[in-house]
Scaffold this motif. Structure first.
Motif, short mmCIF file in Angstrom:
data_model
loop_
_atom_site.label_atom_id
_atom_site.label_comp_id
_atom_site.label_asym_id
_atom_site.label_seq_id
_atom_site.Cartn_x
_atom_site.Cartn_y
_atom_site.Cartn_z
N ASP A 175 0.75 -1.52 -0.06
CA ASP A 175 -0.27 0.05 -0.15
C ASP A 175 0.88 1.39 0.05
OD1 ASP A 175 -2.17 1.85 0.26
OD2 ASP A 175 -2.74 1.23 2.27
N GLU A 177 0.33 4.04 -1.64
CA GLU A 177 -0.43 4.45 -3.18
C GLU A 177 0.78 5.23 -4.13
OE1 GLU A 177 -1.06 7.66 0.06
OE2 GLU A 177 -2.06 6.36 1.50
N ASN A 201 -4.87 7.28 -8.41
CA ASN A 201 -5.18 6.13 -8.57
C ASN A 201 -4.11 4.73 -9.02
OD1 ASN A 201 -7.49 6.27 -6.41
ND2 ASN A 201 -8.60 6.86 -7.84
N SER A 250 0.26 2.82 5.01
CA SER A 250 -0.81 2.10 5.84
C SER A 250 -0.48 2.82 7.36
CB SER A 250 -1.67 1.36 4.94
OG SER A 250 -1.36 0.05 5.79
#
Length: 301
Positions: A175, A177, A201, A250
């Motif tokens: 994660d 991004e 995204n 995260s």
């Protein structure tokens, strides 16, 4: 051939403590630009007389192995590049040197992958990545979010296998991004910068696909990545490469995860080709001095 006659004449004038360069932009006591020519007897004789050898970034395996076998110092040291080739090789490399990296599985073929799943082994939960073995700079990388994308990707990879391109890895998706931190290692110099998504995204981020180069974002994570790469370079023979790092954003205090090593890399994030060669020239001179030779003859063309 004319080139070999020139090399033979060059041998007559070469003295001891010779720095031999095969690099087109770096001159030494002797310089040979092989191009597509294989090594001949005159070049091998020069290698045997050399006290240090400079290699091009696109050095072929045969040239590196001949120079390494001579026992003299070589820059760059491409031992890892040829010992651990491709995505599969680098997965083994990171495990061998205890480099933290995303959980990765190696597959010799799509049939092996399918058989494992048929036997109830799920290598990764969706989403995950499939990366073809012999590709670099985000080519041959597929984001797998569902069964349909998995089926389509396996079909594509299977077609590549039929043409002789086999082997791939499956890898957990971190994660991050879409943010990938690159640390470029040039001798003792480390330059870090982010490759950040150009659009929301975006998961697979490369400069070739429009990524934004950002030198200033999240300096704390940059320092962590540079420290990790520095530690790796102290324990492994690596002195010219671009190492891509990801962080699980995260997490509150994420640690750097090694993603891949690129031995061929663009120079935009370094400020262009001219700056790259200035750094390379300086670091090669420092390396030559460190091994006890005179660097004054190392010139940048």
């Amino acid at each position: 051939m004319l080139e070999q006659r020139i090399v033979k004449r060059l041998i007559q004038f070469i003295g001891p403590l010779m720095i031999l360069s095969f690099h087109p932009c770096l001159g030494g006591d002797a310089q040979i630009i092989l191009g597509s020519r294989p090594l001949g007897a005159p070049e091998k004789e020069l290698i045997g007389k050399a006290s240090a050898i400079l290699l091009p970034q696109g050095c072929p395996r045969g040239l590196f192995e001949a120079c390494a076998a001579s026992g003299v110092p070589v820059f760059p040291d491409y031992s890892l590049r040829f010992r651990y080739p491709g995505k599969c090789g680098q997965a083994e490399l990171f495990a061998r040197y205890n480099c933290p990296h995303p959980r990765t599985s190696l597959w010799s073929s799509t049939e092996d992958f399918k058989h494992a799943r048929d036997c109830g082994h799920q290598p990764h939960a969706f989403p995950f990545l499939i990366k073809q073995d012999g590709h670099h700079e985000a080519e041959g990388i597929f984001l797998i979010r569902n069964e349909r994308e998995l089926s389509d990707t396996l079909q594509h990879v299977g077609q590549c296998e039929e043409s002789g391109s086999s082997g791939f890895v499956s890898q957990e998706l971190i994660d991050a991004e879409g943010n990938v931190l690159r640390v470029v290692l040039i001798g003792e110099t480390k330059v870090s910068y982010w490759k950040r998504p150009a659009v929301p995204n975006q998961i697979i981020t490369t400069i070739a696909r429009g990524a934004v180069v950002d030198h200033s974002w999240n300096q704390n994570l940059q320092r962590k990545a540079v420290a990790a790469v520095s530690g790796f370079a102290r324990s492994a023979p690596l002195d010219l490469a671009a190492i891509d790092i990801v962080f699980n954003l995260s997490e509150v205090d994420p640690e750097p995860l090694f993603l891949e090593i690129n031995y061929f890399f663009g120079r935009r994030g370094l400020g262009g080709g001219e700056r790259f060669y200035r750094i390379l020239h300086r670091e090669v001179r420092n390396w030559v001095e460190k091994i006890g030779l005179d660097p004054s003859g190392i010139c940048l063309y």
